[in-house]
Design an enzyme around this catalytic site. Structure first.
Site, PDB file in Angstrom:
ATOM      1  N   ASP A   1       0.833  -1.195   0.000  1.00 38.90           N
ATOM      2  CA  ASP A   1       0.000   0.000   0.000  1.00 38.90           C
ATOM      3  C   ASP A   1       0.871   1.250   0.000  1.00 38.90           C
ATOM      4  O   ASP A   1       1.871   1.320   0.731  1.00 38.90           O
ATOM      5  CB  ASP A   1      -0.896  -0.035   1.244  1.00 38.90           C
ATOM      6  CG  ASP A   1      -1.888   1.093   1.291  1.00 38.90           C
ATOM      7  OD1 ASP A   1      -2.760   1.143   0.405  1.00 38.90           O
ATOM      8  OD2 ASP A   1      -1.808   1.922   2.220  1.00 38.90           O
TER       9      ASP A   1
ATOM     10  N   GLU B   1       1.807  -0.058  -4.896  1.00 40.50           N
ATOM     11  CA  GLU B   1       0.853   0.967  -5.331  1.00 40.50           C
ATOM     12  C   GLU B   1       1.557   2.317  -5.330  1.00 40.50           C
ATOM     13  O   GLU B   1       1.985   2.795  -4.278  1.00 40.50           O
ATOM     14  CB  GLU B   1      -0.353   1.017  -4.387  1.00 40.50           C
ATOM     15  CG  GLU B   1      -1.321   2.138  -4.718  1.00 40.50           C
ATOM     16  CD  GLU B   1      -2.236   2.496  -3.554  1.00 40.50           C
ATOM     17  OE1 GLU B   1      -3.348   2.992  -3.825  1.00 40.50           O
ATOM     18  OE2 GLU B   1      -1.852   2.293  -2.393  1.00 40.50           O
TER      19      GLU B   1
END
Length: 558
Positions: A212, A280
Site C-alpha cells: 500500500d 501501489e
C-alpha cells in the site's frame, strides 16, 4: 538462487511466477460472510476459492485483515502479525493458504507499511514522551513559533497532514486519517521492525505482497514545504478534484530517493522465498516514472502500478498509446501491473460508461498488454458502481466530501453470488456492513454461470488466452499504432508473435489486413478474421488477434 522455492507448507513457486500473472483482488469485508455477522471473513474466502481458481488466475491479493480499529477498514493496523477477530484467526488464514495452494493459486497479502493505527502499541509508546525507546518511530515535529503546523503538507483525506498531540506538545504527520500516524523510515529500528513483519508472513507461507502507498514510506527529513501547482497542472488521480491536496507538487512529503534503500532491503528478505511484490504508486504527476524507478533491475520491487488506467475517462487508443510509450521510456527495465478497478476507485464499468461489449473489449486488451494484471472482485461479473445512500455510508472519505465526492463505498458493496438467496448469497445476517446493490443481483455468479455470453465467461476465456501464449506472459510489446478508433500492437517472444488490433469504439472500423504469414486466433474472444479483400472489418468493440510462430513449428490454426 534456486529456480524454485518451497514455503513451509511445501508449495513450490518459480521465481518468475509473477511476470505476466493475473491477480484477483479480494476485499475481505465484502467477499463472503461465513458466520452471519454481515461482514466477510477469511473462512468465507476459503469457501469461495474454488470459484476463484475456476477463473484461471495465478494469485489472489487480499486487502488487509490485520487487527485494526477499522477507522479506515483495515488500512489502519494495530497489530501486523495477527488477524482481526472480525475476519477470523491465524488458523483461518492458514486455511486460506492451504486451500489456495491446493488449487494452484498463490496468495498475496496487503501490507500497509507507511503508517499504523494510532492504537498500535508502537504509537502509544512513541507519543508517551520525547525520550522513550520509540520516540523517533513516528514523524514528530515542533510547531512553528505561531503554533501552526511545521509545513504546508496536506492529507489525502483532507486538511493538514499534521495533528497536534497535547502530550508531546508536538505535531505528528498523517498522510491519511488523523488516526493513521506515519512511521519514520529515517529510523533504522522502524525499517527492521517492518522487515520482521514481512518475514513473519513469508514464513507462514504467503507468496508475496501488495504494498500500500509504496511511495509514501519516506519523507523529506528537512520538512520542506511542497511547492504549489498551477491550476492547469493539477490532476485528480490519487485524490478527488475537490480536495486541495491536488494543488501541491508533492516532492517532499513522498517519493523521496531514500525510499530505494528500504525497498532493496525488503526485496532481499523476499528473495529466498521467491516471493513477489506489487507496489501501489500514488502520484498525479510522476506515477509512471516512479513505477520505473521502483521496479528497475532485480534488487527492487518486482512490479508496481500507477493510476493511469484507474482514473479518468474511457481510455482512447491515443491515450493508451501515450501511457504505454511513457512506460517504454521510463520503465523499459521495470515491470508494470495494470488494473482498471480496485477498492479505491469508481468501478470502471461506470467510470468509463461501458456496455457489456465495451467491457469485453477492454478485458481482452488488458490481457494482451505487457505487464501483470489485477482484477477486482466483481468486475468479472460486469458490476457497476453501487449507489449508496448517505445514511448507509461507511467511508470517512466520502462522508467528509459528500456530495461532490461520494467516497469509496460504491465499489465496496458485497459480492453477489446467487440472486435467489438472502443478500445475494453474501450473508445470512439481517443487515450487511454495506447494503447489497439491487442492480447487482441480476449479474450474480450463479446467473452468470448459466449465461454462456456473460462477461464472467469472457474473463475466463481472456485469462486462458493470455496463459496460452508465451508472448503475452513476458514478451515484448512493439509497433503500437493508432489508426482512427483502433489500437494495434505486436507482442513478441522467442516462440511466437501475436498481432493485436482493437476497435475501441461503438462504431464499425475497417483497416488494411496485415501482410505476412499471420493466422487468425482468438475466435472465442470474438476476434475478427482477415477478409479476402485484404481488409480487416471490425465490428464495434471488436478485436482482431493474429499469430505467427517464430520457433519453426507450424502454428495451430483455427
Amino acid at each position: 538462487m534456486n529456480a524454485s522455492s518451497s514455503s513451509p507448507k511445501g508449495f513450490t513457486r518459480d521465481k518468475d511466477w509473477w511476470r505476466g500473472a493475473v491477480i484477483y483482488q479480494i476485499y475481505p469485508r465484502s467477499f463472503q460472510d461465513s458466520n452471519g455477522d454481515g461482514v466477510g471473513d477469511l473462512l468465507g474466502i476459503v469457501n469461495r476459492l474454488p470459484y476463484i481458481a475456476s477463473l484461471g488466475v495465478d494469485a489472489i491479493w487480499i486487502s488487509p485483515f490485520f487487527t485494526s480499529p477499522m477507522k479506515d477498514f483495515g488500512y489502519d493496523v494495530s497489530d501486523y502479525c495477527d488477524v482481526d477477530p472480525m475476519f477470523g484467526t491465524l488458523a483461518d488464514f492458514d486455511a486460506v493458504i492451504d486451500t489456495a495452494h491446493s488449487l494452484g493459486v498463490k496468495v498475496m497479502i496487503d501490507l500497509v507499511l507507511s503508517h499504523t493505527s494510532d492504537q498500535h502499541p508502537w504509537f502509544a509508546e512513541s507519543r508517551s514522551s520525547k525520550d522513550n525507546a520509540k520516540s523517533n518511530w513516528y514523524v514528530w515535529a515542533d510547531a512553528k513559533p505561531d503554533g501552526t503546523p511545521p509545513n504546508n503538507w496536506l492529507s489525502i483525506f483532507g486538511g493538514s497532514g499534521w495533528q497536534w498531540d497535547a502530550g508531546r506538545m508536538q505535531y505528528y504527520l498523517h498522510n491519511f486519517l488523523v488516526e493513521q500516524p506515519d512511521l519514520n523510515f529515517h529510523e533504522p529500528e522502524v525499517q527492521e521492525a517492518l522487515l520482521d513483519v514481512a518475514r513473519f508472513w513469508l514464513q507462514r507461507g504467503v507468496d508475496g505482497f501488495r504494498l500500500d502507498t509504496i511511495n509514501f514510506y519516506t519523507h523529506d527529513a528537512e520538512l520542506r514545504d511542497n511547492p504549489p501547482l498551477p491550476p492547469e497542472a493539477r490532476q485528480a488521480k490519487t485524490a478527488p478534484a475537490v480536495n486541495p491536496y491536488t494543488w501541491q507538487d508533492h516532492i517532499y512529503d513522498k517519493s523521496r530517493p531514500e525510499n530505494l534503500e528500504f525497498l532493496r532491503k525488503l526485496r532481499a528478505v523476499m528473495e529466498p522465498f521467491n516471493a513477489a511484490a506489487v507496489g501501489e504508486v500514488g502520484d498525479d504527476q510522476r506515477g509512471l516514472e516512479i513505477l520505473g524507478e521502483y521496479t528497475r533491475g532485480d534488487d527492487l520491487m518486482h512490479m508496481c502500478y500507477a493510476f493511469e488506467l484507474l482514473s479518468g475517462d474511457t481510455p482512447t487508443p491515443g491515450y493508451v498509446k501515450e501511457v504505454m510509450d511513457k512506460v517504454a521510456e521510463v520503465a523499459s527495465d521495470g515491470w508494470a501491473c495494470w488494473a482498471y478497478s480496485n477498492h479505491d476507485v469508481v468501478r470502471h464499468m461506470s467510470r468509463w460508461h461501458l456496455d457489456p461489449m465495451g467491457a469485453r473489449a477492454f478485458t481482452t486488451l488488458m490481457m494482451c498488454l505487457r505487464g501483470s494484471t489485477c482484477i477486482y472482485e466483481g468486475e468479472e461479473l460486469g458490476l457497476t458502481e453501487a449507489d449508496v445512500a448517505f445514511e448507509d455510508l461507511q467511508d470517512p472519505y466520502g462522508i467528509r466530501f459528500w456530495p461532490e465526492f461520494k467516497g469509496r463505498d460504491g465499489c465496496r458493496t458485497p459480492m453477489v453470488w446467487d440472486q435467489t438467496q438472502h443478500h445475494g448469497g453474501f450473508s445470512e445476517a439481517p443487515r450487511t456492513w454495506l447494503p447489497v446493490s439491487p442492480d447487482h443481483l441480476s449479474l450474480s455468479v450463479a446467473q452468470s454461470e448459466y449465461d454462456p455470453g456473460s462477461i464472467l465467461h469472457h474473463y475466463r476465456r481472456a485469462i486462458a488466452f493470455r496463459h496460452a501464449h508465451p508472448a503475452l506472459k513476458s514478451g515484448e510489446m512493439v509497433d503500437m499504432k493508432v489508426q482512427g478508433a483502433c489500437l494495434t500492437f505486436t507482442r513478441k517472444s522467442a516462440e511466437e508473435e501475436l498481432l493485436c488490433v482493437f476497435n475501441l469504439s461503438d462504431q464499425p472500423a475497417t483497416l488494411d489486413a496485415p501482410g505476412g504469414n499471420w493466422h487468425h486466433v482468438g475466435s472465442e474472444l470474438n476476434s475478427a478474421s482477415p477478409m479476402e479483400d485484404g481488409k480487416l472489418h471490425l465490428g464495434p468493440w471488436q478485436p482482431a488477434l493474429m499469430l505467427r510462430e517464430t520457433s519453426g513449428q507450424d502454428p495451430e490454426q483455427e
